[in-house]
Design a protein around this motif. Structure first.
Motif, mmCIF file in Angstrom:
data_model
loop_
_atom_site.group_PDB
_atom_site.id
_atom_site.type_symbol
_atom_site.label_atom_id
_atom_site.label_comp_id
_atom_site.label_asym_id
_atom_site.label_seq_id
_atom_site.Cartn_x
_atom_site.Cartn_y
_atom_site.Cartn_z
ATOM 1 N N GLU A 47 62.924 45.308 51.834
ATOM 2 C CA GLU A 47 63.154 45.706 50.570
ATOM 3 C C GLU A 47 63.702 46.893 50.282
ATOM 4 N N SER A 48 63.598 47.861 50.999
ATOM 5 C CA SER A 48 63.830 49.121 51.190
ATOM 6 C C SER A 48 64.698 49.613 52.126
ATOM 7 N N HIS A 49 65.265 48.585 52.922
ATOM 8 C CA HIS A 49 66.264 48.832 54.152
ATOM 9 C C HIS A 49 67.740 48.787 53.630
ATOM 10 N N LYS A 73 62.360 58.207 65.150
ATOM 11 C CA LYS A 73 61.956 57.257 64.200
ATOM 12 C C LYS A 73 61.871 56.052 65.147
ATOM 13 N N ILE A 74 61.405 54.932 64.339
ATOM 14 C CA ILE A 74 61.240 53.588 64.805
ATOM 15 C C ILE A 74 62.185 52.768 63.425
ATOM 16 N N ARG A 75 63.179 52.522 64.020
ATOM 17 C CA ARG A 75 64.093 51.708 62.729
ATOM 18 C C ARG A 75 64.818 50.410 63.063
ATOM 19 N N PHE A 76 65.127 49.746 62.104
ATOM 20 C CA PHE A 76 65.773 48.372 62.462
ATOM 21 C C PHE A 76 66.979 48.061 62.164
ATOM 22 N N PHE A 77 67.866 47.609 62.723
ATOM 23 C CA PHE A 77 69.426 47.218 62.665
ATOM 24 C C PHE A 77 69.343 45.754 62.610
ATOM 25 N N VAL A 97 67.221 40.480 62.802
ATOM 26 C CA VAL A 97 67.340 41.806 63.278
ATOM 27 C C VAL A 97 67.877 41.858 64.785
ATOM 28 N N ASN A 98 68.855 42.728 65.039
ATOM 29 C CA ASN A 98 69.377 42.972 66.176
ATOM 30 C C ASN A 98 68.903 43.808 67.084
ATOM 31 N N LYS A 99 68.353 44.946 66.697
ATOM 32 C CA LYS A 99 67.301 45.729 67.518
ATOM 33 C C LYS A 99 66.544 46.713 66.699
ATOM 34 N N ILE A 100 65.727 47.292 67.337
ATOM 35 C CA ILE A 100 64.800 48.263 66.911
ATOM 36 C C ILE A 100 65.202 49.354 67.898
ATOM 37 N N GLY A 101 65.091 50.585 67.151
ATOM 38 C CA GLY A 101 65.268 51.815 67.827
ATOM 39 C C GLY A 101 65.066 53.042 67.040
ATOM 40 N N HIS A 102 64.844 54.358 67.609
ATOM 41 C CA HIS A 102 65.256 54.502 68.803
ATOM 42 C C HIS A 102 64.118 55.385 69.611
#
Length: 308
Positions: A47-49, A73-77, A97-102
């Motif tokens: 929701e906040s992405h 951080k751990i973020r989502f793309f 989700v394509n990837k989680i990083g970084h």
């Protein structure tokens, strides 16, 4: 004497620019990483992405603030094809989700254990002897979602994690079966010896990101000519490790299958003063999270200087 690798494996890495090591992670380690990846995706608040999509083209590579401040951080793309024109997901987030990083290697205990607290990783770094005092600067889970997991075109990692001289080294762990249908990695063997780094991915003064040329036009033209040859697809099983020289050309095709292709990867570079990592790079250390030392003490058996 090498600690973990055999000398023929070291020779193969420096000849081809990459090395596949079957079964590097145990089934338990592999499953822990896979299940933790899925848990992180399940728990993150969509929701906040900001709906940041991971794009890889030269003209539209991702570069918003959510991306540029993700180093600690751990973020989502998200996959490009998972978001419609109104910014709404067209499928459930677990398939978007394509990837989680970084900063998984620093902030998440499951990933930290395999990365910074893994004696086998440290032994491999010493055996390859590319670095005296390597530091880990980024980590990612790459999901390659079914049907929409995007193609990643021909590239080398030192373009995106540039040091002077180039020094990037990737550790790429398969968490699921990697096949020709779901986007297994392909490599151009030996290209790290014949194709120079011609550009680097940078923060632009006006904001965002872009590519900066670092060689004269004639060198760039020569690089385009030398980047020819037969790519080798490397199918992998869960737990396999692929070591990737920062200058070797590689790519992966779109996932056209009905299965994900989860992989965990992290990169290390040489630390200062042996290599310069400057403020132009998109990924920057922060006072609270400088780049992470990989070895407990410098590797004094440096025998293979970084090959650009």
């Amino acid at each position: 004497m090498p600690e973990f690798l055999h000398q023929d494996q070291i020779d193969e890495f420096y000849r081809n620019g990459y090395l596949l090591i079957p079964g590097f992670l145990s089934p338990e380690e592999t499953n822990n990483l896979l299940q933790r990846s899925k848990q992180l995706i399940s728990e993150f608040p969509i929701e906040s992405h900001p709906r940041t999509k991971f794009t890889t083209g030269d003209e539209n590579h991702v570069g918003d603030n959510y991306f540029l401040t993700s180093g600690d951080k751990i973020r989502f793309f998200l996959e490009e094809d998972a978001v419609d024109g109104d910014g709404k997901l067209n499928r459930e987030k677990e398939k978007a989700v394509n990837k989680i990083g970084h900063a998984l290697h620093e902030l998440d205990p499951v990933f930290r254990k395999v990365t910074l607290e893994n004696q086998k990783v440290q032994a491999v770094a010493r055996d390859l002897a590319m670095h005296v005092d390597p530091v880990a600067l980024q980590s990612m889970v790459i999901c390659k979602q079914p049907q929409i997991g995007g193609e990643v075109g021909e590239h080398n990692d030192s373009t995106f994690l540039y040091t002077d001289p180039p020094s990037a080294l990737g550790f790429w762990f398969a968490l699921e079966e990697c096949t020709p249908l779901n986007g297994a990695l392909s490599f151009l063997p030996g290209s790290h010896l014949t194709t120079p780094i011609t550009k680097r991915f940078v923060r632009l003064p006006e904001g965002g990101t872009g590519f900066e040329k670092i060689v004269p036009p004639e060198v760039e033209a020569h690089a385009a000519t030398s980047a020819k040859g037969k790519y080798i697809l490397e199918a992998c099983s869960p737990g396999d490790l692929v070591l990737i020289h920062g200058a070797v050309l590689h790519k992966s095709e779109r996932n056209t299958s009905s299965h994900t292709r989860f992989a965990y990867t992290f990169h290390m570079i040489e630390s200062s003063p042996r290599a310069l990592y400057d403020a132009k790079n998109w990924l920057q250390p922060t006072p609270s999270m400088p780049f992470s030392r990989v070895l407990n003490e410098p590797n004094l058996k440096l025998i293979n200087p970084v090959i650009a």
